[in-house]
Design a protein around this motif. Structure first.
Motif, PDB file in Angstrom:
ATOM      1  N   UNK A  62       0.877  -1.188   0.000  1.00  0.00           N
ATOM      2  CA  UNK A  62       0.000   0.000   0.000  1.00  0.00           C
ATOM      3  C   UNK A  62       0.906   1.227   0.000  1.00  0.00           C
ATOM      4  N   UNK A  63       1.557   1.522  -1.156  1.00  0.00           N
ATOM      5  CA  UNK A  63       2.568   2.579  -1.179  1.00  0.00           C
ATOM      6  C   UNK A  63       2.033   3.973  -0.879  1.00  0.00           C
ATOM      7  N   UNK A  64       0.753   4.225  -1.116  1.00  0.00           N
ATOM      8  CA  UNK A  64       0.145   5.474  -0.646  1.00  0.00           C
ATOM      9  C   UNK A  64      -0.071   5.323   0.853  1.00  0.00           C
ATOM     10  N   UNK A  65       0.631   6.139   1.631  1.00  0.00           N
ATOM     11  CA  UNK A  65       0.632   5.951   3.081  1.00  0.00           C
ATOM     12  C   UNK A  65      -0.545   6.667   3.740  1.00  0.00           C
ATOM     13  N   UNK A  66      -1.701   6.466   3.177  1.00  0.00           N
ATOM     14  CA  UNK A  66      -2.951   7.024   3.688  1.00  0.00           C
ATOM     15  C   UNK A  66      -4.080   6.109   3.232  1.00  0.00           C
TER      16      UNK A  66
END
Length: 245
Positions: free
Chosen positions: A14-18
């Motif tokens: 989940x490279x988007x850390x949001x």
């Protein structure tokens, strides 16, 4: 195993850390860079995922990222090279609050990184210093969906409810031109993916000296989410313009 290493393993899938899915990220960027030739600055860029997606989509866009993690910046640089966008990306290893530039930017990003400035309004104040006339800010911030328990408030920090959060932004001189409230699926997917990825790494590397710590961390974080804040905490992403330049 330090916090940075734990975060890298947890966000492997989940490279988007949001708590945002790919479609939400795409739509937010569409509203943030409507022309496609903007100069973009990410204050707390991590591994640069937002910038890399914007650069890959828009061939005339230029971007800069600021972060304190050398490893994350190295990863961003390597991925930019792989994608063929390295020449349009500048990366700076320093605290986001210490970044200065002679240039202004058409879009300032700070999604899930307002802690770097001490909260939402200080982050917007920092963004204002770098923003070109008519530019936009894409900011992501937590909020309380209902009155938090004392344990939740102590664990996650000082947030307002959604309406109050927007009121504070507007009173600070900003006009929302787009927004997205993360869905229950996005919120749950984020937590399951992060702590599942960390746990999987630990189980796949039983002889690693940090395996036990990683598995314990994944178990504890999942338990905190399910027992303390799952039904209380939400996340909003806003595209903002200054009410008057």
């Amino acid at each position: 195993m330090n916090r940075e290493q734990i975060s890298r393993l947890a966000h492997a899938n989940h490279p988007i850390k949001s708590p945002l899915d790919d479609d939400s990220v795409r739509r937010l960027l569409e509203h943030g860079v409507p022309r496609g030739d903007e100069r973009v600055l990410d204050l707390g860029c991590g591994s640069g995922e937002w910038l890399l997606r914007a650069l890959s989509t828009h061939g005339q866009l230029h971007a800069e990222g600021v972060d304190i993690s050398e490893d994350d910046l190295r990863q961003a640089d390597e991925e930019a090279s792989r994608l063929g966008v390295q020449s349009r990306l500048a990366l700076h290893h320093l605290k986001a609050a210490d970044f200065r530039s002679p240039r202004s930017f058409d879009l300032i990003l700070s999604v899930g990184a307002t802690h770097a400035f001490g909260g939402l309004l200080p982050t917007l104040a920092a963004a204002r210093e770098h923003l070109a006339p008519g530019g936009r800010v894409l900011i992501g911030e937590g909020f309380w969906e209902r009155e938090p328990s004392q344990e939740a408030a102590e664990m996650l920090g000082d947030y307002s409810d959604l309406a109050t959060t927007l009121d504070l932004v507007v009173a600070d001189g900003w006009t929302p031109v787009h927004g997205h409230v993360s869905t229950r699926r996005e919120l749950d997917d984020y937590e399951w993916t992060c702590w599942g990825s960390l746990a999987s790494w630990a189980l796949d590397h039983p002889d690693h000296p940090d395996s036990s710590q990683a598995l314990e961390t994944a178990t504890n974080r999942r338990t905190e989410w399910l027992h303390v804040y799952r039904d209380m905490w939400g996340f909003v992403s806003l595209v903002l313009r200054r009410t008057s330049d």
